[in-house]
Design a protein around this motif. Sequence first.
Motif: not given
Length: 520
Positions: A383, A385, A387, A389-390, A393-394, A452, A492
């Motif tokens: 929780e 995260l 930008a 990190d996102e 992951l993307l 992460v 997921e």
Amino acid sequence: MSSHDRKERFYITTPIYYVNDLPHIGHAYTSLACDVMARYYRIRGIDSRLLTGTDEHGLKIQRSAESRGETPQALTDRISDNFRLLAGEMNVSYDDFIRTTEERHKEECQKLWCRLYDRGDIYKGKYAGWYATSDEAYVEESELIEKDGKYVVASGAEVEWVEEESYFFRLSRFQDRLLDYYKSHPDFVYPKSRYNEVVSFVEGGLEDLSVSRTTFSWGVPVPGDESHVMYVWLDALVNYVSALGRVDPPSALHEKYWPADWHVVGKDILRVHAGYLPAFLMSADLPLPRGVFAHGWWTSEGQKISKRLGNVLDPVKLKRMYGLDQLRYFLLREVPFGRDGDFVRRRLCERNNADLANDYGNLCQRTLVLLSRYGEGIMPRLEGLLAGDEAFLLKVGEALKCSEVAMERLGFDEALSEIWKCLRMANIYIDNEEPWRVVKEDRVRGVLILGVILEVLRRVSLYVWPFMPDSCDKILDLLGVGLEDRRMESLEKPVAGGTQLPPPEIVFPRLREEEIEDGT
Ligand code: ME8
């Protein structure tokens, strides 16, 4: 959507191996590739079936048994077992192992013969020609080479002149149908270069095929004319069907799995699989496989693998020296599936050290050690995260999707290289984010960075699992992933925050080539 995209069940086969030789790295290679595909679909919740086995009839076996004073059955029992053991040693998760000397095979083989005969596609004639016994093949006069007063062919096999009454399969009748089929199914033969090879082979003209022998008895008797046994290739190719049980009326297995998704073979036996097999199936009115994949040929340190040169690579010895998953990874990563490859031990060590020990193992170890030091080994909740990190992951998700596309086409090296992009990104991420420094100022953020990375390692490990199931299971243990979540359906679903992870352990040790004892 191509026919390979049908996903509700998956059926893949290895060639059935001859029992006149001990298993070597080439046999292990084909079986491993099939194993990876079967596991790839299984972890996706698709009912997948992997068939392997042994090809046990023919003059060569009969003679070899005679020369040892053994019955052919005793010889084939013994050697077939070696192939079964090899599959076990290589962690090949086969669902069935067929032997052509089994009753279940012989029965279906005879029924299929009758079907072909009833269609008028088998007739009796006379065959005269040069026969290369150890290659189990008739050869053209133009292929003969004179050596020490005898005739041999390029492979070194001696030839003899054979005249015999023979049944023939009307292969010539199928030329146009085969060509039409290839045209309407451009995915039938892989890789693409091999597709062209098959098309030119068939365009070059097909002669009727001699499909029985009277010169030996170690084979499946021809129904109604027991002085003949079936030609080994007809007998052998039928295994893919006979292993599923009765064709007519169809067994539950036949209904579910036939036709196969892939027959994976070495390039040496592509033509029989992409030419003869479909013609037999057309004649028997059975659906054709979705694809035939011909992979390339391994040499050893630049030389052809041969008993004479004494460089036969024993997969079990290699496993003991380097580790099973290290070997599985190397074989499928080093050479694009479909191309020839050279087995160089130094390369295996380099790949192990760079890809497995550094990129994967060390990242895992480093992150887990930091988490145990600064986060009591407790998985943080993902929780808050940032930008960055996102975005990371993307990108990981995108690369993993690309690996799926490659896998559908048996592009193992490409799939692994996409997966490794994630590991490289993760290594850059940890170096840039410096969690070991951040924890000292902001413990929550520092531990989140570790979380992460562990999440990326979890996802990556699910994708690597079909290639290295044992090692990935160890990593998934270390990451706190429950057995029920080792499947794509849980992709997921990160490990729950608050999960206590076990103490870190090294999964991929570095290999030092000079320290490895050569046991081959
Ligand atoms: O041909 N590199 O059996 P087989 C890569 N019984 N793959 C290799 C290899 C190498 N150096 N050497 C062998 C037969 N192979 C028949 C098949 S199927 C209905 C009947 C692998 O024991 C490769 O898959 O000679 C090749 O096609 C197969 O072993 C040949 O095995």
